[in-house]
Design an enzyme around this catalytic site. Structure first.
Site: not given
Length: 251
Positions: A106-108, A11, A13, A131, A8, A182
């Site tokens: 915890s994702d890392r 951005t 899941t 993110t 999770i 631009t």
């Protein structure tokens, strides 16, 4: 028996179904905003749960406690499946942490485990385009820490929302630095700006650690930057899930 693991993020899941050999056989990817809707989760997972009849426990990595709480409630209520978050496990047998668990997502941690065990226990830097843009360092099976920089999409959206004359634009790889309108100028700034940021941070990490570190990219913009960096890189979209797989194999 088939098993479930999930990640999770702020951005996105992702929930994956694994076979008896711990290989991914199916996956559900949704926005984390969608994941907060209990009926939506039930609808997305119902047929898969019936088809694969997974183990009654699912292991998650999560950096969004409120969403994890809702998903946990949904899985328990609708499927009688218990959710466990990565940090509830004893990680010491798998990886040593040079930081306190509550000081790193915890994702890392999952990225670090997945990279170390899937790339021949090499010393490595894991660059995750999420993110936030994160750099995590693993040396000798020890998670040393990392770097957190602004996320690409977040930076782009913030600029668009705050500057009235900045149009919506899609980031692309560009060859020229100087843009003659631009949109081209914006693409140049973000593409070459982040290329410089990434090259510089990786160089500084290698100089500081004095180690030969392989570089693993994951997340949405990995392919965009693959050939613009000064280092050989590996792209692995499922490195977080691979870290969770290693954990359930050993717990």
């Amino acid at each position: 028996m088939n098993r479930l693991v999930g990640d999770i993020g702020n951005t996105c899941t992702k929930i994956c179904i694994l076979n008896n050999n711990f290989k991914i056989i199916n996956k559900v990817i949704l926005t984390t905003a969608e994941a907060k809707n209990l009926n939506f989760i039930k609808k997305k997972m119902n047929l898969l749960i019936k088809k694969y009849k997974p183990h009654k426990t699912i292991l998650f990595s999560s950096v969004v406690p409120s969403t994890y709480k809702l998903i946990k409630k949904s899985f328990k209520k609708n499927f009688k499946i218990n959710c466990i978050e990565l940090k509830q496990l004893n990680l010491n047998k798998i990886i040593k942490l040079n930081v306190k668990k509550n000081h790193v997502g915890s994702d890392r941690i999952a990225n670090a485990i997945g990279s170390y065990y899937n790339y021949q226990k090499s010393n490595c830097i894991i660059l995750d385009f999420g993110t936030a843009t994160t750099f995590d360092v693993v040396i000798g099976g020890v998670y040393k820490g990392g770097v957190i920089a602004p996320g690409l999409s977040l930076s782009m959206n913030n600029l668009i929302s705050q500057a009235e004359q900045i149009p919506n634009f899609k980031l692309k790889k560009v060859q020229k630095v100087v843009g003659n309108n631009t949109v081209k100028a914006l693409r140049s700034g973000f593409f070459w700006g982040y290329t410089g940021l990434i090259n510089n941070i990786i160089k500084l990490i290698k100089n500081e650690t004095n180690k030969n570190l392989i570089v693993i990219l994951t997340g949405g913009f990995s392919y965009l930057f693959k050939n613009s960096l000064n280092f050989k890189v590996y792209i692995d979209e499922d490195i977080t899930i691979k870290g969770l797989i290693k954990l359930i194999k050993n717990n």
